[in-house]
Design an enzyme around this catalytic site. Structure first.
Site, PDB file in Angstrom:
ATOM      1  N   SER A 281      96.238 -53.806-102.656  1.00  9.46           N
ATOM      2  CA  SER A 281      97.302 -54.140-103.306  1.00  9.46           C
ATOM      3  C   SER A 281      98.706 -54.565-102.477  1.00  9.46           C
ATOM      4  CB  SER A 281      97.903 -52.863-104.229  1.00  9.46           C
ATOM      5  OG  SER A 281      96.969 -52.734-105.412  1.00  9.46           O
TER       6      SER A 281
ATOM      7  N   ARG B 266     103.510 -43.674-102.959  1.00 13.74           N
ATOM      8  CA  ARG B 266     103.036 -44.489-102.024  1.00 13.74           C
ATOM      9  C   ARG B 266     103.662 -44.158-100.753  1.00 13.74           C
ATOM     10  NH1 ARG B 266     100.115 -44.480-105.379  1.00 13.74           N
ATOM     11  NH2 ARG B 266      99.133 -46.369-106.489  1.00 13.74           N
TER      12      ARG B 266
ATOM     13  N   GLU C 206     103.742 -52.813 -99.981  1.00 13.92           N
ATOM     14  CA  GLU C 206     102.711 -51.671 -99.940  1.00 13.92           C
ATOM     15  C   GLU C 206     101.781 -51.743 -98.991  1.00 13.92           C
ATOM     16  OE1 GLU C 206      99.056 -49.696-102.588  1.00 13.92           O
ATOM     17  OE2 GLU C 206     100.874 -50.346-103.668  1.00 13.92           O
TER      18      GLU C 206
END
EC number: 1.3.1.98
Length: 308
Positions: free
Chosen positions: A228, A178, A299
């Site tokens: 998310s 990520r 995130e």
């Protein structure tokens, strides 16, 4: 310090652009959460040359923040100081299928790129239809879903910087979970080439339909959410499992709630502030830490300053 408190100095130093520049621009309507304060200045460069001029002439002391579809973003209630850049589809949204891949502008939606690839009979990019956002954001955060990530398919990305336009290879972007560690500060992704292979159109369409159905069945896609919330921690555990184990499913703070459908999603049930949403996320982190001994990492990107 709030955005309004530093408006005059930044205004004096903002280079002239051919694209749209707006002072005190509301950002909440652009975000999926529908919360947050204004941008001190919101700049939408007309094209690549306009963007390069902004990056070249904007003083380093003026904060610069780049946003895309704002699907995985919390804008804090006090707003965002400095200049917020948002690339418009007109100048940065072209998508072209070619032999062995797709070249897409940073403002192109991930789902749109998947659809272009499917229409050209190119397989391997179906996972993008399950990621709400733009290609620029997908490259910057190595977005992934349904068993694939951007680093699995990216050949190169073109990046605008104060020093000009650079083309970075997959290796130079130094992808990790990520994130893309090879992206310099104040660098803006403007275009990327994604690999794909010839495939059977019916099979490609079926895979995309399956991804969309799975997303609809398991995620609160019709709610005001930001995707998310936390990254999956190292070691194989899933963030949602830890959140559920800590008893956080359905937890509320103000107008914010941990989704009953998928507890790694926070939702604005109506009237939530950015502080409600971020505060709820921090409460979830604290409860997971106490119950499971795991520090969840955000995130969702959080920008701006809190309300005074």
């Amino acid at each position: 310090m709030t955005a309004a408190a530093i408006a005059m100095p930044a205004a004096a130093r903002l280079p002239p652009l051919r694209g749209r520049v707006q002072a005190g621009a509301p950002l909440a309507p652009t975000t999926w959460f529908r919360v947050g304060g204004p941008a001190e200045w919101l700049a939408r460069p007309a094209d690549l040359d306009d963007l390069l001029r902004l990056l070249r002439e904007l003083p380093d002391a003026v904060p610069l923040t780049v946003i895309g579809a704002a699907s995985n973003l919390i804008v804090r209630d006090g707003g965002v100081p400095g200049v917020v850049v948002r690339l418009a589809p007109r100048g940065f949204g072209a998508v072209e299928a070619e032999a062995g891949g797709v070249v897409a502008g940073a403002a192109a939606l991930d789902a749109t790129v998947a659809e272009h690839a499917a229409a050209a009979g190119l397989a391997g990019l179906e996972f993008l239809c399950g990621i709400p956002g733009t290609i620029g954001g997908a490259v910057a955060m190595n977005a992934g879903a349904y068993g694939a990530e951007v680093r699995d398919v990216l050949d190169w990305a073109e990046v605008a910087t104060a020093g000009g336009l650079r083309r970075l290879s997959n290796a130079e972007l130094r992808f990790a979970y990520r994130r893309a560690d090879g992206l310099a500060r104040r660098a803006v992704v403007v275009r990327a080439r994604l690999r794909a292979a010839p495939g059977e159109p019916a099979a490609i369409a079926a895979r995309m339909a399956g991804i969309r159905a799975a997303r609809e069945a398991t995620q609160p896609v019709r709610a005001r959410t930001g995707g998310s919330t936390f990254k999956n921690p190292p070691g194989g555990a899933r963030a949602w499992e830890l959140i559920a184990a800590a008893g956080c499913r359905g937890l509320r703070r103000g107008g914010a709630q941990v989704s009953e459908k998928h507890c790694n999603f926070l939702v604005n049930t109506g009237g939530a502030s950015a502080a409600d949403i971020e505060g709820l996320g921090e409460e979830v982190r604290a409860r997971v830490r106490a119950a499971c001994g795991v520090d969840l990492e955000w995130e969702i990107r959080r920008i701006g300053v809190p309300s005074p």
